[in-house]
Design a protein around this motif. Structure first.
Motif, PDB file in Angstrom:
ATOM      1  N   ALA A   1       9.763  11.787   7.890  1.00  0.00           N
ATOM      2  CA  ALA A   1       8.383  11.294   7.785  1.00  0.00           C
ATOM      3  C   ALA A   1       8.353   9.778   7.952  1.00  0.00           C
ATOM      4  N   ALA A   2       9.305   9.103   7.308  1.00  0.00           N
ATOM      5  CA  ALA A   2       9.290   7.634   7.344  1.00  0.00           C
ATOM      6  C   ALA A   2       9.453   7.116   8.772  1.00  0.00           C
ATOM      7  N   GLU A   3      10.375   7.721   9.517  1.00  0.00           N
ATOM      8  CA  GLU A   3      10.584   7.243  10.907  1.00  0.00           C
ATOM      9  C   GLU A   3       9.380   7.599  11.782  1.00  0.00           C
ATOM     10  N   HIS A   4       8.750   8.725  11.496  1.00  0.00           N
ATOM     11  CA  HIS A   4       7.530   9.096  12.220  1.00  0.00           C
ATOM     12  C   HIS A   4       6.437   8.045  11.964  1.00  0.00           C
ATOM     13  N   ILE A   5       6.280   7.678  10.701  1.00  0.00           N
ATOM     14  CA  ILE A   5       5.236   6.704  10.338  1.00  0.00           C
ATOM     15  C   ILE A   5       5.547   5.350  10.981  1.00  0.00           C
ATOM     16  N   ARG A   6       6.826   4.961  10.923  1.00  0.00           N
ATOM     17  CA  ARG A   6       7.215   3.675  11.562  1.00  0.00           C
ATOM     18  C   ARG A   6       6.814   3.674  13.043  1.00  0.00           C
ATOM     19  N   ALA A   7       7.031   4.797  13.706  1.00  0.00           N
ATOM     20  CA  ALA A   7       6.736   4.883  15.144  1.00  0.00           C
ATOM     21  C   ALA A   7       5.248   4.759  15.426  1.00  0.00           C
ATOM     22  N   HIS A   8       4.412   4.987  14.396  1.00  0.00           N
ATOM     23  CA  HIS A   8       2.963   4.962  14.608  1.00  0.00           C
ATOM     24  C   HIS A   8       2.281   3.798  13.899  1.00  0.00           C
ATOM     25  N   LEU A   9       3.070   2.834  13.445  1.00  0.00           N
ATOM     26  CA  LEU A   9       2.485   1.671  12.749  1.00  0.00           C
ATOM     27  C   LEU A   9       2.541   0.440  13.640  1.00  0.00           C
ATOM     28  N   PRO A  10       1.562  -0.463  13.529  1.00  0.00           N
ATOM     29  CA  PRO A  10       1.669  -1.736  14.254  1.00  0.00           C
ATOM     30  C   PRO A  10       2.904  -2.512  13.793  1.00  0.00           C
TER      31      PRO A  10
ATOM     32  N   VAL B   1       0.851  -1.199   0.000  1.00  0.00           N
ATOM     33  CA  VAL B   1       0.000   0.000   0.000  1.00  0.00           C
ATOM     34  C   VAL B   1       0.881   1.242   0.000  1.00  0.00           C
ATOM     35  N   PHE B   2       0.679   2.124  -0.963  1.00  0.00           N
ATOM     36  CA  PHE B   2       1.442   3.375  -1.035  1.00  0.00           C
ATOM     37  C   PHE B   2       0.695   4.468  -0.283  1.00  0.00           C
ATOM     38  N   LEU B   3       1.418   5.166   0.579  1.00  0.00           N
ATOM     39  CA  LEU B   3       0.850   6.285   1.326  1.00  0.00           C
ATOM     40  C   LEU B   3       1.286   7.568   0.639  1.00  0.00           C
ATOM     41  N   ALA B   4       0.376   8.158  -0.149  1.00  0.00           N
ATOM     42  CA  ALA B   4       0.713   9.331  -0.971  1.00  0.00           C
ATOM     43  C   ALA B   4      -0.259  10.453  -0.647  1.00  0.00           C
ATOM     44  N   VAL B   5      -0.115  10.997   0.553  1.00  0.00           N
ATOM     45  CA  VAL B   5      -0.973  12.109   1.012  1.00  0.00           C
ATOM     46  C   VAL B   5      -0.062  13.201   1.554  1.00  0.00           C
ATOM     47  N   PRO B   6      -0.577  14.433   1.690  1.00  0.00           N
ATOM     48  CA  PRO B   6       0.249  15.477   2.319  1.00  0.00           C
ATOM     49  C   PRO B   6       0.675  15.032   3.716  1.00  0.00           C
ATOM     50  N   PHE B   7       1.909  15.380   4.106  1.00  0.00           N
ATOM     51  CA  PHE B   7       2.389  14.909   5.412  1.00  0.00           C
ATOM     52  C   PHE B   7       1.473  15.385   6.541  1.00  0.00           C
ATOM     53  N   ALA B   8       0.879  16.561   6.377  1.00  0.00           N
ATOM     54  CA  ALA B   8       0.007  17.097   7.427  1.00  0.00           C
ATOM     55  C   ALA B   8      -1.194  16.194   7.688  1.00  0.00           C
ATOM     56  N   SER B   9      -1.546  15.341   6.732  1.00  0.00           N
ATOM     57  CA  SER B   9      -2.711  14.475   6.938  1.00  0.00           C
ATOM     58  C   SER B   9      -2.323  13.046   7.319  1.00  0.00           C
ATOM     59  N   VAL B  10      -1.030  12.798   7.471  1.00  0.00           N
ATOM     60  CA  VAL B  10      -0.583  11.438   7.777  1.00  0.00           C
ATOM     61  C   VAL B  10      -1.168  10.935   9.106  1.00  0.00           C
ATOM     62  N   ALA B  11      -1.189  11.808  10.109  1.00  0.00           N
ATOM     63  CA  ALA B  11      -1.690  11.366  11.428  1.00  0.00           C
ATOM     64  C   ALA B  11      -3.131  10.882  11.311  1.00  0.00           C
ATOM     65  N   ASP B  12      -3.967  11.661  10.611  1.00  0.00           N
ATOM     66  CA  ASP B  12      -5.381  11.287  10.419  1.00  0.00           C
ATOM     67  C   ASP B  12      -5.505   9.980   9.655  1.00  0.00           C
ATOM     68  N   VAL B  13      -4.726   9.869   8.598  1.00  0.00           N
ATOM     69  CA  VAL B  13      -4.823   8.682   7.736  1.00  0.00           C
ATOM     70  C   VAL B  13      -4.394   7.433   8.528  1.00  0.00           C
ATOM     71  N   LEU B  14      -3.311   7.560   9.283  1.00  0.00           N
ATOM     72  CA  LEU B  14      -2.858   6.404  10.077  1.00  0.00           C
ATOM     73  C   LEU B  14      -3.899   6.049  11.133  1.00  0.00           C
ATOM     74  N   GLN B  15      -4.437   7.080  11.756  1.00  0.00           N
ATOM     75  CA  GLN B  15      -5.467   6.846  12.783  1.00  0.00           C
ATOM     76  C   GLN B  15      -6.635   6.047  12.192  1.00  0.00           C
ATOM     77  N   THR B  16      -7.038   6.425  10.981  1.00  0.00           N
ATOM     78  CA  THR B  16      -8.193   5.778  10.352  1.00  0.00           C
ATOM     79  C   THR B  16      -7.890   4.356   9.890  1.00  0.00           C
ATOM     80  N   TYR B  17      -6.703   4.148   9.309  1.00  0.00           N
ATOM     81  CA  TYR B  17      -6.491   2.885   8.594  1.00  0.00           C
ATOM     82  C   TYR B  17      -5.495   1.928   9.224  1.00  0.00           C
ATOM     83  N   ARG B  18      -4.669   2.372  10.182  1.00  0.00           N
ATOM     84  CA  ARG B  18      -3.575   1.478  10.593  1.00  0.00           C
ATOM     85  C   ARG B  18      -4.080   0.171  11.194  1.00  0.00           C
ATOM     86  N   GLY B  19      -5.213   0.217  11.886  1.00  0.00           N
ATOM     87  CA  GLY B  19      -5.744  -0.999  12.487  1.00  0.00           C
ATOM     88  C   GLY B  19      -6.379  -1.926  11.469  1.00  0.00           C
TER      89      GLY B  19
END
Ligand SMILES: NC(=O)c1ccc[n+]([C@@H]2O[C@H](COP(=O)([O-])OP(=O)(O)OC[C@H]3O[C@@H](n4cnc5c(N)ncnc54)[C@H](OP(=O)(O)O)[C@@H]3O)[C@@H](O)[C@H]2O)c1
Length: 205
Positions: free
Chosen positions: A105-114, A55-73
């Motif tokens: 961004a990548a390390e931030h996303i890693r920190a918030h992924l299962p 899955v490619f995550l191609a959204v503005p970085f400002a929306s990454v938190a919302d997107v992860l919150q919605t879909y990571r689970g």
């Protein structure tokens, strides 16, 4: 970026879903790509996470938190997420890299992924307009890093099929900070030299 990635992958023969928060936006994006690619479908983002294991995550970085919150689970265990996001701030037309506390961004996303979800980071230095013109050669290198060699390999299994692009493995996610700086550099090159598709090539490799 999402439209360009979908166009390039499907042109390379990789079955691809193009997602949006709203199905009709995905359908409109697909219409802009053209209908010539077999195996390319417009779907909702929910469909993407339900059906894909890359899955490619191609959204503005400002929306990454919302997107992860919605879909990571909802990402399927064993999925590899491919991060293309770059935290940039534009000031008087110039791009500045504004990293989150994790350093990129990548390390931030890693920190918030299962933990059961892998992460690769790439396509940080490819210009979206060129990416979207799938009939034109990319003629450049693109760097890729990942949280494990397996995550990088899973992303490369698809991306290596893009014939005019050479993927260059730069190791672990600690490399992402340099890549995200290079996005800002590419934008600076575009501006100073009045071009639109500056990108990188490694010599001696
Ligand atoms: N542009 C470039 O040349 C380039 C190059 C390298 C890396 N990047 C990075 O790649 C990422 C995507 O760039 P882009 O130029 O494609 O960005 P964009 O056009 O601004 O946004 C891409 C898509 O993200 C979705 N989106 C926007 N806000 C959202 C939100 N709050 N929640 C969920 N989804 C949202 C929208 O899709 P829907 O409305 O259809 O859901 C939108 O079409 C960025 O992080 C950028 O820094 C860009």
């Amino acid at each position: 970026m999402g439209r360009g990635i979908a166009a390039r992958l499907s042109a390379a023969g990789v079955p691809t879903l193009l997602g949006s928060r709203q199905l009709e936006r995905a359908v409109a994006a697909l219409a802009r790509i053209g209908s010539s690619f077999r195996g390319l479908q417009a779907v909702s983002n929910s469909d993407v996470v339900d059906r894909c294991d890359l899955v490619f995550l191609a959204v503005p970085f400002a929306s990454v938190a919302d997107v992860l919150q919605t879909y990571r689970g909802r990402l399927r265990p064993g999925t590899v997420l491919v991060d293309v996001t770059v935290p940039l701030r534009f000031e008087q037309g110039m791009a500045r890299f504004e990293p989150p506390p994790e350093g990129s961004a990548a390390e931030h996303i890693r920190a918030h992924l299962p933990t059961e979800i892998g992460l690769a980071a790439t396509f940080k230095t490819l210009p979206a307009p060129l990416l979207g013109r799938a009939a034109e050669p990319l003629d450049c290198d693109e760097f890729i890093c990942g949280d494990s060699p397996e995550s990088t390999a899973r992303a490369r299994a698809a991306l290596d099929r893009i014939a005019t692009l050479r993927m260059v493995d730069v190791g672990g996610l600690e490399a992402a900070c340099a890549l995200e700086h290079m996005t800002a550099l590419a934008i600076t090159v575009n501006k100073r030299h009045k071009v639109r598709a500056a990108r990188f090539r490694v010599v001696g490799l």
